[in-house]
Design a protein around this motif. Structure first.
Motif, PDB file in Angstrom:
ATOM      1  N   LYS A   1       1.038  -0.895   0.056  1.00  0.00           N
ATOM      2  CA  LYS A   1       0.086   0.119  -0.315  1.00  0.00           C
ATOM      3  C   LYS A   1       1.314   0.930   0.038  1.00  0.00           C
ATOM      4  O   LYS A   1       1.757   1.550   0.210  1.00  0.00           O
ATOM      5  CB  LYS A   1      -1.128  -0.664   1.648  1.00  0.00           C
ATOM      6  CG  LYS A   1      -2.388  -1.111   1.553  1.00  0.00           C
ATOM      7  CD  LYS A   1      -2.777  -1.531   2.601  1.00  0.00           C
ATOM      8  CE  LYS A   1      -1.778  -1.091   4.037  1.00  0.00           C
ATOM      9  NZ  LYS A   1      -1.517  -2.458   4.246  1.00  0.00           N
ATOM     10  N   PRO A   2       0.476   2.075  -0.153  1.00  0.00           N
ATOM     11  CA  PRO A   2       1.057   3.306  -0.342  1.00  0.00           C
ATOM     12  C   PRO A   2       1.655   3.907   0.944  1.00  0.00           C
ATOM     13  O   PRO A   2       0.822   3.376   1.994  1.00  0.00           O
ATOM     14  CB  PRO A   2       0.269   4.858  -0.889  1.00  0.00           C
ATOM     15  CG  PRO A   2      -1.256   3.652  -1.893  1.00  0.00           C
ATOM     16  CD  PRO A   2      -1.132   3.096  -0.940  1.00  0.00           C
ATOM     17  N   GLY A   3       2.702   4.021   0.957  1.00  0.00           N
ATOM     18  CA  GLY A   3       3.498   4.320   2.845  1.00  0.00           C
ATOM     19  C   GLY A   3       3.955   3.320   2.851  1.00  0.00           C
ATOM     20  O   GLY A   3       4.504   3.330   3.774  1.00  0.00           O
ATOM     21  N   ASP A   4       3.804   2.453   2.755  1.00  0.00           N
ATOM     22  CA  ASP A   4       4.428   1.045   2.941  1.00  0.00           C
ATOM     23  C   ASP A   4       6.493   1.124   2.659  1.00  0.00           C
ATOM     24  O   ASP A   4       6.699   1.848   1.576  1.00  0.00           O
ATOM     25  CB  ASP A   4       4.275  -0.770   2.152  1.00  0.00           C
ATOM     26  CG  ASP A   4       3.413  -0.950   2.832  1.00  0.00           C
ATOM     27  OD1 ASP A   4       3.372  -1.103   4.018  1.00  0.00           O
ATOM     28  OD2 ASP A   4       2.355  -1.760   2.441  1.00  0.00           O
ATOM     29  N   TYR A   5       6.930  -0.021   2.666  1.00  0.00           N
ATOM     30  CA  TYR A   5       8.671   0.647   3.082  1.00  0.00           C
ATOM     31  C   TYR A   5       9.313  -0.525   1.924  1.00  0.00           C
ATOM     32  O   TYR A   5       8.858  -1.408   2.392  1.00  0.00           O
ATOM     33  CB  TYR A   5       9.759   1.464   4.162  1.00  0.00           C
ATOM     34  CG  TYR A   5       8.916   2.471   4.325  1.00  0.00           C
ATOM     35  CD1 TYR A   5       9.290   3.440   4.481  1.00  0.00           C
ATOM     36  CD2 TYR A   5       8.445   2.610   5.574  1.00  0.00           C
ATOM     37  CE1 TYR A   5       8.915   5.272   4.512  1.00  0.00           C
ATOM     38  CE2 TYR A   5       8.195   4.045   6.858  1.00  0.00           C
ATOM     39  CZ  TYR A   5       8.863   5.058   5.719  1.00  0.00           C
ATOM     40  OH  TYR A   5       8.376   6.393   6.671  1.00  0.00           O
ATOM     41  N   LEU A   6       9.414  -0.015   0.900  1.00  0.00           N
ATOM     42  CA  LEU A   6      10.340  -1.040  -0.152  1.00  0.00           C
ATOM     43  C   LEU A   6      11.477  -1.370   0.490  1.00  0.00           C
ATOM     44  O   LEU A   6      12.526  -0.406  -0.011  1.00  0.00           O
ATOM     45  CB  LEU A   6      10.102  -1.264  -1.238  1.00  0.00           C
ATOM     46  CG  LEU A   6      11.092  -2.027  -2.379  1.00  0.00           C
ATOM     47  CD1 LEU A   6       9.614  -3.658  -2.190  1.00  0.00           C
ATOM     48  CD2 LEU A   6      11.034  -1.883  -3.688  1.00  0.00           C
ATOM     49  N   ALA A   7      12.176  -2.607   0.653  1.00  0.00           N
ATOM     50  CA  ALA A   7      13.996  -2.183   0.643  1.00  0.00           C
ATOM     51  C   ALA A   7      14.502  -3.165  -0.324  1.00  0.00           C
ATOM     52  O   ALA A   7      14.480  -4.866  -0.160  1.00  0.00           O
ATOM     53  CB  ALA A   7      14.701  -3.253   2.462  1.00  0.00           C
ATOM     54  N   VAL A   8      15.201  -2.710  -1.018  1.00  0.00           N
ATOM     55  CA  VAL A   8      15.837  -3.287  -1.912  1.00  0.00           C
ATOM     56  C   VAL A   8      17.638  -3.381  -1.716  1.00  0.00           C
ATOM     57  O   VAL A   8      18.146  -2.603  -0.888  1.00  0.00           O
ATOM     58  CB  VAL A   8      16.192  -2.574  -3.456  1.00  0.00           C
ATOM     59  CG1 VAL A   8      16.822  -3.294  -4.812  1.00  0.00           C
ATOM     60  CG2 VAL A   8      14.807  -2.156  -3.787  1.00  0.00           C
ATOM     61  N   PHE A   9      17.984  -4.860  -1.317  1.00  0.00           N
ATOM     62  CA  PHE A   9      19.028  -5.331  -1.117  1.00  0.00           C
ATOM     63  C   PHE A   9      20.709  -5.025  -2.170  1.00  0.00           C
ATOM     64  O   PHE A   9      19.636  -5.060  -3.671  1.00  0.00           O
ATOM     65  CB  PHE A   9      19.100  -6.156  -0.204  1.00  0.00           C
ATOM     66  CG  PHE A   9      17.893  -6.726   0.582  1.00  0.00           C
ATOM     67  CD1 PHE A   9      18.976  -6.411   1.932  1.00  0.00           C
ATOM     68  CD2 PHE A   9      16.845  -7.481  -0.323  1.00  0.00           C
ATOM     69  CE1 PHE A   9      17.566  -6.637   2.838  1.00  0.00           C
ATOM     70  CE2 PHE A   9      16.501  -7.971   1.332  1.00  0.00           C
ATOM     71  CZ  PHE A   9      16.318  -7.359   2.337  1.00  0.00           C
ATOM     72  N   CYS A  10      21.685  -5.016  -1.557  1.00  0.00           N
ATOM     73  CA  CYS A  10      22.610  -5.657  -2.618  1.00  0.00           C
ATOM     74  C   CYS A  10      22.447  -4.150  -3.070  1.00  0.00           C
ATOM     75  O   CYS A  10      23.235  -4.102  -4.383  1.00  0.00           O
ATOM     76  CB  CYS A  10      22.674  -6.279  -3.238  1.00  0.00           C
ATOM     77  SG  CYS A  10      23.697  -7.453  -2.887  1.00  0.00           S
ATOM     78  N   THR A  11      22.243  -3.120  -2.810  1.00  0.00           N
ATOM     79  CA  THR A  11      22.732  -1.507  -3.884  1.00  0.00           C
ATOM     80  C   THR A  11      24.180  -0.670  -3.581  1.00  0.00           C
ATOM     81  O   THR A  11      23.926   0.288  -4.106  1.00  0.00           O
ATOM     82  CB  THR A  11      21.409  -1.060  -3.765  1.00  0.00           C
ATOM     83  OG1 THR A  11      21.114  -0.490  -2.319  1.00  0.00           O
ATOM     84  CG2 THR A  11      20.176  -1.522  -3.708  1.00  0.00           C
TER      85      THR A  11
END
Ligand SMILES: *Cc1c(COP(=O)(O)O)cnc(C)c1O
Length: 437
Positions: free
Chosen positions: A375-385
């Motif tokens: 949902k809007p406002g959730d946080y996405l964590a992208v690994f290995c950046t």
């Protein structure tokens, strides 16, 4: 679960790195946000150094700072006893401003300018990795009585990428002197004949994101064959062999890298064998990891915004960054894993594609990612950046570049501030209407 280093899920179900809740970091510093697991960087640096130490050979592990260069990162590299590669006046300036010992800095690049070389010589950096004849000419002009320590960068005709390596008679590369067509020999004679150079040895770098050792073995063989020729013909004794970087890391479940020590073991064994066969004293072994020191230590946190469902095709979930903070997916189809930082253990009920917010259809971060309903406002964590993320960040669409935070043992410290809108226009000058005569 796809975790690296100190990453774990805390009692709130949030992603925690370095003992710090990433949701709290996102709320404190805003998003997108790069978070570095300092302990993991230390672990990688020590793994490289200790692997050499176990063999009792003289070695330098030089952090290729183009992967992520900032004052704090360079200081961390210094603290871990690494050497440092720079490829531009800007990276050199950063290193010097961070107080990095100049004698442990190596300067790379296929088109170093006169000013950049002058700056390197003025500060007495450890060595210049000479790439082409024009550069040799510039160094001679600037040396003014000094014998400048140089390595000759050669292209050995070994190209390695992930699981393949290709043998090419003559490498089609913009870097270095060709080992097979006489260029390297000509460069060698030129350097040996001039009092402006102190030739330490030979450098080569065969590729990136390499998962096998065979390419390094072949490169070492080719370099030694040439050095042995030069030894026979001119009595040259190399004091350094530098086999570059390119050690692979695990971006997704599909990647299966070998441990850092396995590369080092194999490189040391081959260099020892070659030195013996060629009857040369064992040179110092230098390597230049970039990605493998910082790549999996970096995580980017985004805030989720809009959603677009294309019935029977796919669902796009957009985040507040994209190719402006991570251009690798758009540039060369790089793949990443991600989770919802605020609901890591939520059931992954849908498959979505993560879009950036830039005005380019190619601005996609991840295709077909299984996630809990976001949902809007959730946080996405992208690994290995951690590698080639911030260092390739740009202001496309006039997006301010994100902040960078270091976390370790429950502490977070801001090491690069988020750019402001004022920063974006700070170099702009007003248009002056033509004065009418
Ligand atoms: C890019 C580069 C490196 C580092 O490569 P990684 O794949 O990040 O390890 C090392 N040496 C040279 C000469 C390079 O150009």
């Amino acid at each position: 679960m796809f975790f690296h280093g100190t990453s774990r899920v805390n009692e709130k179900g949030h992603l925690e790195i370095g003992g710090v809740d990433t949701v709290e970091l996102a709320e404190m510093y805003g998003t997108p946000l790069y978070i570095y697991d300092v302990a993991l960087i230390r672990t990688r640096a020590r793994a490289f150094k200790e692997a050499f130490h176990r063999h009792g050979v003289q070695a330098q592990v030089a952090y290729a700072s183009k992967a992520f260069s900032s004052i704090a990162m360079v200081q961390l590299a210094a603290e871990e006893g690494l050497s440092l590669d720079v490829v531009s006046g800007g990276e050199l300036y950063t290193a010097l401003a961070a107080g990095f010992p100049p004698e442990r800095i190596h300067f790379h690049g296929n088109n170093k300018s006169r000013d950049e070389l002058a700056m390197a010589l003025e500060h007495g950096i450890g060595c210049i990795v000479a790439d082409n004849f024009y550069e040799l000419e510039l160094i001679e002009q600037l040396a003014s009585g000094r014998a400048v320590p140089v390595l000759l960068r050669v292209t050995p005709g070994v190209e390695a990428h992930t699981h393949d390596y290709i043998l090419t008679g003559q490498e089609d590369s913009k870097f270095g002197f060709d080992l097979n067509n006489g260029q390297a020999d000509e460069a060698f004679r030129r350097v040996m004949a001039s009092p402006s150079f102190q030739l330490l040895g030979v450098h080569c770098h065969i590729g990136s994101q390499i998962f096998e050792t065979a390419g390094f073995v072949l490169a070492a063989q080719k370099v030694f064959t040439k050095m042995a020729e030069w030894n026979k013909a001119y009595g040259f004794i190399p004091s350094v062999i530098n086999l570059g970087g390119g050690f692979g890391i695990r971006y997704t479940e599909e990647d299966d890298p070998i441990p850092v020590s396995a590369y080092v073991d194999c490189i040391v064994k081959e260099v020892k064998r070659q030195a013996e066969t060629c009857q040369l004293p064992l040179p110092e072994i230098w390597i230049e990891p970039g990605r493998s020191l910082v790549g999996d230590a970096g995580t980017t946190i985004y805030t989720i915004g809009s959603r677009k469902d294309v019935p029977n095709v796919r669902t796009y979930i957009a985040v507040d960054g994209g190719m402006s903070d991570n251009i690798r997916p758009a540039l060369y189809g790089a793949k990443y894993e991600a989770v919802l930082a605020n609901r890591v253990l939520g059931e992954r009920t849908e498959t979505v594609s993560i879009a950036g917010k830039c005005c380019e259809s190619g601005d996609m971060l991840i295709w077909d990612l299984a996630l809990p309903e976001a949902k809007p406002g959730d946080y996405l964590a992208v690994f290995c950046t951690g590698a080639y993320g911030y260092s390739m960040a740009n202001n496309y669409n006039r997006l301010p570049r994100p902040a960078v935070v270091f976390v370790e043992n429950g502490d977070a410290q801001l090491v690069v501030k988020r750019e402001t809108y004022e920063d974006l226009i700070q170099h702009d000058l007003p248009f002056k209407a033509k004065v009418r005569k």
